[in-house]
Design a protein around this motif. Structure first.
Motif, PDB file in Angstrom:
ATOM      1  N   LEU A  39       0.818  -1.215   0.000  1.00  0.00           N
ATOM      2  CA  LEU A  39       0.000   0.000   0.000  1.00  0.00           C
ATOM      3  C   LEU A  39       0.854   1.269   0.000  1.00  0.00           C
ATOM      4  N   GLY A  40       2.152   1.091   0.061  1.00  0.00           N
ATOM      5  CA  GLY A  40       3.020   2.264   0.003  1.00  0.00           C
ATOM      6  C   GLY A  40       3.636   2.644   1.338  1.00  0.00           C
ATOM      7  N   PHE A  41       3.414   1.808   2.366  1.00  0.00           N
ATOM      8  CA  PHE A  41       4.030   2.091   3.652  1.00  0.00           C
ATOM      9  C   PHE A  41       5.347   1.333   3.779  1.00  0.00           C
ATOM     10  N   GLN A  42       6.203   1.865   4.620  1.00  0.00           N
ATOM     11  CA  GLN A  42       7.361   1.098   5.055  1.00  0.00           C
ATOM     12  C   GLN A  42       7.343   1.179   6.566  1.00  0.00           C
ATOM     13  N   ILE A  43       7.058   0.049   7.183  1.00  0.00           N
ATOM     14  CA  ILE A  43       6.918   0.044   8.640  1.00  0.00           C
ATOM     15  C   ILE A  43       7.771  -1.085   9.190  1.00  0.00           C
ATOM     16  N   GLU A  44       8.509  -0.790  10.247  1.00  0.00           N
ATOM     17  CA  GLU A  44       9.307  -1.861  10.854  1.00  0.00           C
ATOM     18  C   GLU A  44       9.019  -1.938  12.347  1.00  0.00           C
ATOM     19  N   PRO A  45       9.159  -3.149  12.907  1.00  0.00           N
ATOM     20  CA  PRO A  45       8.991  -3.303  14.351  1.00  0.00           C
ATOM     21  C   PRO A  45      10.008  -2.432  15.069  1.00  0.00           C
ATOM     22  N   PHE A  46       9.611  -1.905  16.205  1.00  0.00           N
ATOM     23  CA  PHE A  46      10.457  -0.949  16.902  1.00  0.00           C
ATOM     24  C   PHE A  46      10.252  -1.121  18.396  1.00  0.00           C
ATOM     25  N   GLY A  47      10.563  -2.336  18.880  1.00  0.00           N
ATOM     26  CA  GLY A  47      10.394  -2.626  20.301  1.00  0.00           C
ATOM     27  C   GLY A  47       8.987  -3.113  20.571  1.00  0.00           C
ATOM     28  N   PRO A  48       8.727  -3.470  21.822  1.00  0.00           N
ATOM     29  CA  PRO A  48       7.431  -4.049  22.157  1.00  0.00           C
ATOM     30  C   PRO A  48       6.296  -3.070  21.863  1.00  0.00           C
ATOM     31  N   ASN A  49       5.353  -3.521  21.102  1.00  0.00           N
ATOM     32  CA  ASN A  49       4.162  -2.730  20.754  1.00  0.00           C
ATOM     33  C   ASN A  49       4.465  -1.411  20.044  1.00  0.00           C
ATOM     34  N   ALA A  50       5.673  -1.290  19.528  1.00  0.00           N
ATOM     35  CA  ALA A  50       5.987  -0.048  18.825  1.00  0.00           C
ATOM     36  C   ALA A  50       6.472  -0.363  17.420  1.00  0.00           C
ATOM     37  N   PHE A  51       6.215   0.574  16.529  1.00  0.00           N
ATOM     38  CA  PHE A  51       6.669   0.436  15.150  1.00  0.00           C
ATOM     39  C   PHE A  51       7.258   1.756  14.690  1.00  0.00           C
ATOM     40  N   MET A  52       8.135   1.657  13.706  1.00  0.00           N
ATOM     41  CA  MET A  52       8.695   2.859  13.118  1.00  0.00           C
ATOM     42  C   MET A  52       8.163   2.961  11.698  1.00  0.00           C
ATOM     43  N   VAL A  53       7.520   4.071  11.415  1.00  0.00           N
ATOM     44  CA  VAL A  53       7.008   4.286  10.068  1.00  0.00           C
ATOM     45  C   VAL A  53       8.077   5.025   9.284  1.00  0.00           C
ATOM     46  N   ARG A  54       8.599   4.388   8.244  1.00  0.00           N
ATOM     47  CA  ARG A  54       9.693   4.966   7.448  1.00  0.00           C
ATOM     48  C   ARG A  54       9.197   5.643   6.177  1.00  0.00           C
ATOM     49  N   ALA A  55       8.055   5.190   5.692  1.00  0.00           N
ATOM     50  CA  ALA A  55       7.510   5.813   4.489  1.00  0.00           C
ATOM     51  C   ALA A  55       6.007   5.643   4.487  1.00  0.00           C
ATOM     52  N   VAL A  56       5.343   6.593   3.861  1.00  0.00           N
ATOM     53  CA  VAL A  56       3.884   6.517   3.731  1.00  0.00           C
ATOM     54  C   VAL A  56       3.528   6.742   2.262  1.00  0.00           C
ATOM     55  N   PRO A  57       2.318   6.346   1.866  1.00  0.00           N
ATOM     56  CA  PRO A  57       1.906   6.669   0.500  1.00  0.00           C
ATOM     57  C   PRO A  57       1.936   8.191   0.340  1.00  0.00           C
ATOM     58  N   GLN A  58       2.426   8.634  -0.799  1.00  0.00           N
ATOM     59  CA  GLN A  58       2.625  10.067  -1.010  1.00  0.00           C
ATOM     60  C   GLN A  58       1.364  10.886  -0.741  1.00  0.00           C
ATOM     61  N   LEU A  59       0.270  10.264  -1.132  1.00  0.00           N
ATOM     62  CA  LEU A  59      -1.041  10.852  -0.937  1.00  0.00           C
ATOM     63  C   LEU A  59      -1.269  11.360   0.485  1.00  0.00           C
ATOM     64  N   LEU A  60      -0.632  10.682   1.441  1.00  0.00           N
ATOM     65  CA  LEU A  60      -0.941  10.952   2.843  1.00  0.00           C
ATOM     66  C   LEU A  60       0.133  11.748   3.556  1.00  0.00           C
ATOM     67  N   PHE A  61       1.067  12.294   2.782  1.00  0.00           N
ATOM     68  CA  PHE A  61       2.247  12.741   3.486  1.00  0.00           C
ATOM     69  C   PHE A  61       2.031  13.993   4.344  1.00  0.00           C
ATOM     70  N   LEU A  62       0.921  14.654   4.132  1.00  0.00           N
ATOM     71  CA  LEU A  62       0.634  15.801   4.990  1.00  0.00           C
ATOM     72  C   LEU A  62       0.038  15.393   6.347  1.00  0.00           C
ATOM     73  N   LEU A  63      -0.365  14.129   6.437  1.00  0.00           N
ATOM     74  CA  LEU A  63      -1.031  13.694   7.670  1.00  0.00           C
ATOM     75  C   LEU A  63      -0.020  13.134   8.662  1.00  0.00           C
ATOM     76  N   ASP A  64      -0.463  13.034   9.908  1.00  0.00           N
ATOM     77  CA  ASP A  64       0.377  12.443  10.946  1.00  0.00           C
ATOM     78  C   ASP A  64       0.451  10.930  10.718  1.00  0.00           C
ATOM     79  N   PRO A  65       1.643  10.420  10.393  1.00  0.00           N
ATOM     80  CA  PRO A  65       1.749   8.996  10.051  1.00  0.00           C
ATOM     81  C   PRO A  65       1.222   8.091  11.163  1.00  0.00           C
ATOM     82  N   ALA A  66       1.453   8.499  12.419  1.00  0.00           N
ATOM     83  CA  ALA A  66       1.008   7.662  13.535  1.00  0.00           C
ATOM     84  C   ALA A  66      -0.508   7.539  13.528  1.00  0.00           C
TER      85      ALA A  66
END
Ligand code: ADP
Ligand code: MG
Length: 609
Positions: free
Chosen positions: A502-529
């Motif tokens: 879908l255009g995201f790049q998300i990786e695990p980032f510790g317990p219950n946490a993730f790191m969002v590295r990329a979002v679909p361009q369409l959404l880039f003005l929004l808060d990725p979280a």
């Protein structure tokens, strides 16, 4: 066939069915036993969502060597002595069914050393018992710390019919997560640790602070905002306004107070279902529709329709006033003698909300909701009330005019495209309410919902890029961390692949946490979280959601919202794009993109005909 008494084994398998429905019910019973045994540390290890194994280790009082076998007999309990005891249950267990039931449908190993047993001797030993399908296989003496470790392997190995009823590992695991996290909330003094396939998914410190547990559960952002329920002192139980059938004989216990504590979310935090409203009655997690409704009612006018608050309510009342012996699973209670705590709950929650956030019902949720904050239109317009009869607009037949190919002529008003639910060529007249574009088309007036129209346009663009496998991405150089609920963590982990398509790049980032590295361009003005959280809510609500529905969710977030003023060229562009859509009449949620008022209808409204 002649009438016969069932064999003991068959009878216990049948009885087991009521107590042990799925892996999470095993976890529930064992957890409750550990809590009843006054454990301060409970470790739960799950493999393959509990299908392969469930192990619970506690440091509670343990079971003495000469009683270990007895604990596995049906109706054997140390918690209930006589009939009178049934009227004042103070423990989580009392039916003496769980161990027998679990043993009957699994391969079980228990190691237990009772408090004080062979203390003083150098060897700390306990008894190990293994069982299979309820039959004892072995007993030996092993080194063991004080407490009890129970391992359940191959649950339902001898009742294949049960296995068929289990849901996906993801669902079964989620039920376990939900259960353990709820109990962790009710027992903040106990240190819980939950691992799935060797990885820690959830743990608490046992320091007694519920807020710390909330932090682990909901993340800092939500935990910080939760409000302490103000129970304006102790609520006399008898003053509720809910009538109850059996309140003729007030006894002294009727006058005993009910105490109420817990947390509720501010109106800005809301969810698409009720699963975040949790009740504990005397330390027992119970499901109670009426109490849930009391909480929902307390939020009346504060939440958008179809949204539910977060509430964790602990009720403490004299045990004589609650009947927990309603169902073998002990998840329902009845309130005895007198009024239900319905109004006490409702009042306390409402007071809390009023005290913390003076109510301004219109703006309370349009300004800061977790999900509605994203630029969806569902802010402050009652869209549904506006669209009186969407169907009539959709059934229109535009007549067989000449199709006008892609042209700049949004000014041409008279021509139409051919039927098939396509849009005619329209002329923009203006905008109303910063939400609707007014256009003139053949024989009438169109009111176009700018959010719905825009999301339709974006959806078709995004879908075609998705099909080509190339949704444009926006890298986030420093990344954005997002914390999820344990259940959502599982869900997201299982869906990382899908999110990348879908255009995201998300990786695990510790317990219950993730790191969002990329979002679909369409959404880039929004808060990725927020984007991720909203998608997770959607996915949780609709586990079998299609790609198209997910794409729609993205475009709903990205689409321009109501409240945005548009220039006439922006409006013109939007209308042209909409005209070119394959399915211009509705957005991806099935909401109409426009309302049509024919000249004839106008004439009728004005009483001309
Ligand atoms: P119940 O909890 O209703 O009494 P169970 O079948 O769950 O029935 O357990 C039977 C008995 O075994 C309990 O009453 C308790 O005495 C003992 N027991 C079970 N689990 C534990 C444990 N983890 N620690 C200490 N005792 C336990
Ligand atoms: Mg029990």
């Amino acid at each position: 066939m002649s009438i016969r008494v069932l064999s003991d084994q068959l009878a216990s398998q049948i009885a087991a069915g009521e107590v042990v429905e799925r892996p999470s019910s095993v976890v529930k019973e064992l957890l409750e036993n550990s809590l009843d045994a006054a454990a301060t540390t409970i470790n739960i290890d799950i493999r393959e969502a509990g299908r392969k194994s469930i192990q619970i280790a506690d440091n509670g009082v343990g079971i003495s060597a000469d009683e270990l076998e007895i604990a596995f007999l049906r109706h054997a309990t140390s918690k209930l002595q006589n009939v009178e005891g049934l009227n004042e249950i103070r423990t989580l267990g009392f039916r003496g069914e769980a161990l027998a039931a679990i043993a009957a449908v699994s391969q079980l190993t228990i190691v237990s050393r009772a408090k004080g047993a062979n203390s003083g001797t150098r060897l700390s030993t306990g008894i190990r018992l293994t069982m299979e399908g309820g039959k004892k296989m072995s007993r030996d003496v092993v080194g063991a710390p004080q407490g009890t470790v129970i391992g359940i392997d191959n649950l339902f190995f001898n009742v294949p019919a049960r296995l068929k009823f289990l849901k996906s590992n993801m669902t079964e695991k989620r039920l376990i997560d939900e259960l353990v996290t709820r109990y962790a909330l009710a027992y903040p003094d106990v240190r819980f640790r939950l691992t799935h396939n060797g990885r820690i998914t959830f743990q608490t410190s046992g320091n007694g602070n519920v807020r710390d547990v909330l932090l682990v559960l909901y993340g800092p952002e939500v935990a910080r905002q939760l409000l302490d329920i103000e129970a304006d002192g102790q609520q006399p139980f008898a003053d509720g306004q809910q009538p109850s059938a059996d309140d003729q004989q007030p006894t002294t216990s009727d006058q005993q107070p009910i105490t109420l504590s817990g947390f509720v979310g501010p109106p800005s935090i809301h969810w698409s279902n009720r699963s975040h409203i949790t009740f504990f009655v005397n330390g027992r997690w119970v499901k109670d529709n009426s109490l849930t409704y009391a909480v929902i009612q307390a939020y009346h006018t504060l939440l958008p329709t179809g949204r539910y608050p977060l509430g964790i309510v602990f009720l403490t009342l004299p045990p004589q006033r609650v009947d927990v012996n309603v169902h073998p699973s002990k998840t329902e209670v009845r309130f005895r003698k007198g009024k239900t705590p319905f109004s006490a709950v409702q009042r306390a929650v409402r007071n809390t909300l009023l005290a913390e956030a003076p109510i301004n019902s219109m703006t309370a949720w349009s300004t800061g909701s977790m999900e509605a904050q994203s630029p969806g239109w569902e802010g402050n317009l009652d869209h549904d009330a506006f669209v009186e009869n969407p169907q009539s607009a959709l059934e229109l037949d535009w007549g067989a005019g000449t199709a006008v190919p892609d042209s700049e002529s949004t000014e041409s008003s008279a021509q139409t495209t051919e039927g098939r639910g396509e849009l005619p060529i329209m002329r923009v007249i203006g905008q109303v309410g910063a939400a609707y574009i007014i256009t003139e088309g053949p024989d009438g007036l169109f009111l176009i919902d700018q959010h719905a129209a825009h999301s339709r346009v974006l959806l078709e663009e995004l879908s075609s890029k998705f099909e080509q496998g190339q949704i444009p991405q926006q890298m986030l150089p420093s990344g954005t961390a997002v914390t999820l609920l344990p259940a959502q963590t599982t869900l997201l982990s299982a869906n990382l692949e899908r999110f990348s398509t879908l255009g995201f790049q998300i990786e695990p980032f510790g317990p219950n946490a993730f790191m969002v590295r990329a979002v679909p361009q369409l959404l880039f003005l929004l808060d990725p979280a927020q984007v991720v959280v909203r998608l997770m809510n959607k996915l949780e609500q609709q586990p079998t959601i299609s790609d198209n529905e997910l794409l729609n969710e993205l475009t709903q977030m990205a689409a321009m919202k109501a409240g945005q003023t548009l220039t006439s060229s922006e409006m013109g562009q939007m209308i042209r794009q909409l005209e070119q859509c394959q399915e211009p009449l509705m957005d991806g949620n099935g909401r109409p993109t426009f309302i049509y008022l024919s000249v004839a209808q106008l004439a009728r409204e004005f009483g001309r005909i």
